[in-house]
Write a protein that holds these residues in place. Structure first.
Motif, PDB file in Angstrom:
ATOM      1  N   LEU A 278      50.996 -14.508  57.796  1.00  0.00           N
ATOM      2  CA  LEU A 278      51.413 -13.289  58.495  1.00  0.00           C
ATOM      3  C   LEU A 278      52.918 -13.293  58.744  1.00  0.00           C
ATOM      4  O   LEU A 278      53.598 -12.278  58.541  1.00  0.00           O
ATOM      5  CB  LEU A 278      50.659 -13.149  59.818  1.00  0.00           C
ATOM      6  N   ALA A 279      53.456 -14.439  59.164  1.00  0.00           N
ATOM      7  CA  ALA A 279      54.898 -14.522  59.422  1.00  0.00           C
ATOM      8  C   ALA A 279      55.690 -14.338  58.136  1.00  0.00           C
ATOM      9  O   ALA A 279      56.707 -13.637  58.111  1.00  0.00           O
ATOM     10  CB  ALA A 279      55.230 -15.860  60.081  1.00  0.00           C
ATOM     11  N   ILE A 280      55.251 -14.966  57.055  1.00  0.00           N
ATOM     12  CA  ILE A 280      55.931 -14.814  55.773  1.00  0.00           C
ATOM     13  C   ILE A 280      55.926 -13.357  55.338  1.00  0.00           C
ATOM     14  O   ILE A 280      56.896 -12.853  54.758  1.00  0.00           O
ATOM     15  CB  ILE A 280      55.266 -15.709  54.706  1.00  0.00           C
ATOM     16  N   ASP A 281      54.825 -12.666  55.645  1.00  0.00           N
ATOM     17  CA  ASP A 281      54.700 -11.262  55.259  1.00  0.00           C
ATOM     18  C   ASP A 281      55.422 -10.309  56.212  1.00  0.00           C
ATOM     19  O   ASP A 281      55.344  -9.093  56.045  1.00  0.00           O
ATOM     20  CB  ASP A 281      53.228 -10.871  55.157  1.00  0.00           C
ATOM     21  N   GLY A 282      56.103 -10.858  57.235  1.00  0.00           N
ATOM     22  CA  GLY A 282      56.955 -10.030  58.067  1.00  0.00           C
ATOM     23  C   GLY A 282      56.548  -9.856  59.513  1.00  0.00           C
ATOM     24  O   GLY A 282      57.212  -9.129  60.263  1.00  0.00           O
ATOM     25  N   ALA A 283      55.464 -10.501  59.954  1.00  0.00           N
ATOM     26  CA  ALA A 283      55.029 -10.331  61.347  1.00  0.00           C
ATOM     27  C   ALA A 283      56.070 -10.887  62.310  1.00  0.00           C
ATOM     28  O   ALA A 283      56.659 -11.944  62.078  1.00  0.00           O
ATOM     29  CB  ALA A 283      53.691 -11.016  61.577  1.00  0.00           C
ATOM     30  N   THR A 284      56.292 -10.165  63.401  1.00  0.00           N
ATOM     31  CA  THR A 284      57.135 -10.635  64.497  1.00  0.00           C
ATOM     32  C   THR A 284      56.330 -10.816  65.784  1.00  0.00           C
ATOM     33  O   THR A 284      56.803 -11.421  66.742  1.00  0.00           O
ATOM     34  CB  THR A 284      58.292  -9.654  64.765  1.00  0.00           C
ATOM     35  N   VAL A 285      55.120 -10.281  65.796  1.00  0.00           N
ATOM     36  CA  VAL A 285      54.194 -10.409  66.919  1.00  0.00           C
ATOM     37  C   VAL A 285      52.832 -10.790  66.349  1.00  0.00           C
ATOM     38  O   VAL A 285      52.399 -10.222  65.341  1.00  0.00           O
ATOM     39  CB  VAL A 285      54.079  -9.094  67.716  1.00  0.00           C
ATOM     40  N   LEU A 286      52.165 -11.749  66.986  1.00  0.00           N
ATOM     41  CA  LEU A 286      50.827 -12.169  66.594  1.00  0.00           C
ATOM     42  C   LEU A 286      49.880 -11.881  67.750  1.00  0.00           C
ATOM     43  O   LEU A 286      50.183 -12.207  68.902  1.00  0.00           O
ATOM     44  CB  LEU A 286      50.811 -13.666  66.266  1.00  0.00           C
ATOM     45  N   VAL A 287      48.747 -11.267  67.450  1.00  0.00           N
ATOM     46  CA  VAL A 287      47.808 -10.879  68.498  1.00  0.00           C
ATOM     47  C   VAL A 287      46.517 -11.669  68.349  1.00  0.00           C
ATOM     48  O   VAL A 287      45.966 -11.785  67.250  1.00  0.00           O
ATOM     49  CB  VAL A 287      47.516  -9.367  68.457  1.00  0.00           C
TER      50      VAL A 287
ATOM     51  N   GLU B 159      46.060  -8.445  58.002  1.00  0.00           N
ATOM     52  CA  GLU B 159      46.538  -7.109  58.378  1.00  0.00           C
ATOM     53  C   GLU B 159      47.753  -7.222  59.290  1.00  0.00           C
ATOM     54  O   GLU B 159      47.746  -7.974  60.283  1.00  0.00           O
ATOM     55  CB  GLU B 159      45.425  -6.342  59.103  1.00  0.00           C
ATOM     56  N   ILE B 160      48.803  -6.474  58.949  1.00  0.00           N
ATOM     57  CA  ILE B 160      49.983  -6.325  59.802  1.00  0.00           C
ATOM     58  C   ILE B 160      50.168  -4.844  60.074  1.00  0.00           C
ATOM     59  O   ILE B 160      50.135  -4.026  59.154  1.00  0.00           O
ATOM     60  CB  ILE B 160      51.235  -6.908  59.125  1.00  0.00           C
ATOM     61  N   VAL B 161      50.341  -4.501  61.346  1.00  0.00           N
ATOM     62  CA  VAL B 161      50.496  -3.113  61.765  1.00  0.00           C
ATOM     63  C   VAL B 161      51.908  -2.902  62.314  1.00  0.00           C
ATOM     64  O   VAL B 161      52.360  -3.678  63.171  1.00  0.00           O
ATOM     65  CB  VAL B 161      49.463  -2.736  62.846  1.00  0.00           C
TER      66      VAL B 161
ATOM     67  N   GLN C 221      57.832 -18.517  65.004  1.00  0.00           N
ATOM     68  CA  GLN C 221      58.921 -17.821  65.681  1.00  0.00           C
ATOM     69  C   GLN C 221      58.578 -16.352  65.910  1.00  0.00           C
ATOM     70  O   GLN C 221      59.328 -15.438  65.588  1.00  0.00           O
ATOM     71  CB  GLN C 221      60.210 -18.003  64.887  1.00  0.00           C
ATOM     72  N   CYS C 222      57.391 -16.179  66.497  1.00  0.00           N
ATOM     73  CA  CYS C 222      56.856 -14.852  66.823  1.00  0.00           C
ATOM     74  C   CYS C 222      56.443 -14.808  68.287  1.00  0.00           C
ATOM     75  O   CYS C 222      56.137 -15.844  68.896  1.00  0.00           O
ATOM     76  CB  CYS C 222      55.607 -14.555  65.982  1.00  0.00           C
TER      77      CYS C 222
ATOM     78  N   VAL D 143      53.049  -6.311  63.772  1.00  0.00           N
ATOM     79  CA  VAL D 143      52.022  -7.014  64.531  1.00  0.00           C
ATOM     80  C   VAL D 143      50.938  -7.549  63.608  1.00  0.00           C
ATOM     81  O   VAL D 143      50.216  -6.783  62.961  1.00  0.00           O
ATOM     82  CB  VAL D 143      51.406  -6.078  65.595  1.00  0.00           C
ATOM     83  N   GLY D 144      50.831  -8.888  63.549  1.00  0.00           N
ATOM     84  CA  GLY D 144      49.807  -9.538  62.749  1.00  0.00           C
ATOM     85  C   GLY D 144      48.536  -9.718  63.557  1.00  0.00           C
ATOM     86  O   GLY D 144      48.575 -10.164  64.714  1.00  0.00           O
ATOM     87  N   LEU D 145      47.394  -9.383  62.951  1.00  0.00           N
ATOM     88  CA  LEU D 145      46.126  -9.387  63.659  1.00  0.00           C
ATOM     89  C   LEU D 145      45.319 -10.651  63.362  1.00  0.00           C
ATOM     90  O   LEU D 145      45.339 -11.172  62.246  1.00  0.00           O
ATOM     91  CB  LEU D 145      45.310  -8.157  63.270  1.00  0.00           C
ATOM     92  N   SER D 146      44.585 -11.109  64.376  1.00  0.00           N
ATOM     93  CA  SER D 146      43.674 -12.240  64.233  1.00  0.00           C
ATOM     94  C   SER D 146      42.628 -12.124  65.336  1.00  0.00           C
ATOM     95  O   SER D 146      42.748 -11.263  66.222  1.00  0.00           O
ATOM     96  CB  SER D 146      44.425 -13.569  64.347  1.00  0.00           C
ATOM     97  N   ILE D 147      41.628 -12.994  65.303  1.00  0.00           N
ATOM     98  CA  ILE D 147      40.587 -12.989  66.336  1.00  0.00           C
ATOM     99  C   ILE D 147      40.165 -14.423  66.648  1.00  0.00           C
ATOM    100  O   ILE D 147      39.750 -15.164  65.750  1.00  0.00           O
ATOM    101  CB  ILE D 147      39.350 -12.173  65.911  1.00  0.00           C
ATOM    102  N   CYS D 148      40.267 -14.830  67.866  1.00  0.00           N
ATOM    103  CA  CYS D 148      39.696 -16.028  68.481  1.00  0.00           C
ATOM    104  C   CYS D 148      39.783 -17.279  67.610  1.00  0.00           C
ATOM    105  O   CYS D 148      40.836 -17.900  67.523  1.00  0.00           O
ATOM    106  CB  CYS D 148      38.251 -15.752  68.907  1.00  0.00           C
ATOM    107  N   TYR D 149      38.694 -17.675  66.940  1.00  0.00           N
ATOM    108  CA  TYR D 149      38.626 -18.937  66.201  1.00  0.00           C
ATOM    109  C   TYR D 149      39.689 -19.026  65.108  1.00  0.00           C
ATOM    110  O   TYR D 149      40.073 -20.136  64.706  1.00  0.00           O
ATOM    111  CB  TYR D 149      37.223 -19.092  65.618  1.00  0.00           C
TER     112      TYR D 149
END
Length: 264
Positions: free
Chosen positions: A163-172, A137-139, A198-199, A146-152
């Motif tokens: 996520l970066a290939i799909d356009g994310a500039t911020v990773l959370v 998911e990218i928001v 490079q995010c 903003v690319g979403l992820s969780i912990c592990y």
């Protein structure tokens, strides 16, 4: 774009956890944050016997943070919570993102689950009670993607590269990273994900002791696309701010064009 990573010590009192989360969001809004990020399992981090009943994505947890986003006029990344799962024995570990008006703008279910069996040392099967998500998911948040992820998930670089290939500039990365791994791995992994993609990376962690016999590392931080830690939380519950510079991000991507030069 100003961001705030909120560091929390969630325990087995859901109401108390949400009350502190709201206080942190209010501090984030007062500090001018456009986006505030809460940690993994903001709703409950404790013994299974005290866990709240899982909720759908339009349940009380979602309503609580939708109201906070609308009332504070700020984007809210609501950490993660125990979402109703695909069967009675499993929940999802789910992130919700709300826009300034309180509308649900993004949903992500944790994909990678921590299953480990080391005879005589540790036995833990997250998959016994949590079902994996399947979708990235990218928001779009203001000028950021903003690319979403969780912990592990943090240990699986292919997720972030996609996520970066799909356009994310911020990773959370909302997390409840354990102390014994966090002190050696947390910052290096976050910096690596920032450098290789490079995010900007926004990492909001749980801090301190949680039942049963669990201690989380904390050290919530913001890392820039060069891999520099531009803001880091002290070892207490609180809010840490950083300003994201997307002109700098573009300059870094132009100077070291590793994303553009990739061949796989």
């Amino acid at each position: 774009m100003r961001v705030a990573v909120c560091q929390l010590n969630a325990r087995d009192d859901r109401a108390a956890n949400l009350r502190v989360a709201r206080e942190l969001l209010e501090r984030a809004a007062a500090g001018g944050a456009d986006l505030a990020v809460l940690p993994e399992y903001t709703d409950h981090l404790g013994r299974a016997a005290t866990a709240p009943k899982p909720e759908p994505i339009d349940g009380e947890y979602a309503t609580f943070f939708a109201d906070a986003a609308r009332e504070l006029g700020m984007w809210v990344h609501a950490g993660s919570f125990h979402e109703t799962g695909p069967d009675p024995d499993h929940t999802y570990n789910t992130t919700l993102v709300f826009d300034r008006g309180g509308a649900l703008a993004g949903t992500y279910r944790k994909i990678h689950l921590y299953d480990v069996e080391i005879p005589g040392r540790v036995s833990y099967q997250e998959s016994a009670t949590v079902a994996p998500g399947e979708t990235l998911e990218i928001v779009a948040i203001e000028q950021a993607h903003v690319g979403l992820s969780i912990c592990y998930d943090l240990r699986f670089p292919e997720l972030y590269r996609k996520l970066a290939i799909d356009g994310a500039t911020v990773l959370v990365v909302p997390a409840a990273f354990m102390l014994h791994t966090g002190r050696d791995h947390w910052e290096p992994l976050l910096r690596a994900r920032a450098i290789e993609n490079q995010c900007y990376v926004l990492a909001a962690g749980q801090i301190g002791n949680h039942d049963p016999d669990r201690t989380c590392f904390g050290r919530s931080m913001v890392v820039d696309p060069w891999g520099t830690v531009v803001a880091q939380a002290p070892d207490v519950v609180g809010v840490t701010f950083a300003d994201l510079d997307f002109e700098r991000l573009a300059e870094i991507r132009a100077t070291v064009p590793s994303l553009a030069n990739r061949r796989l």
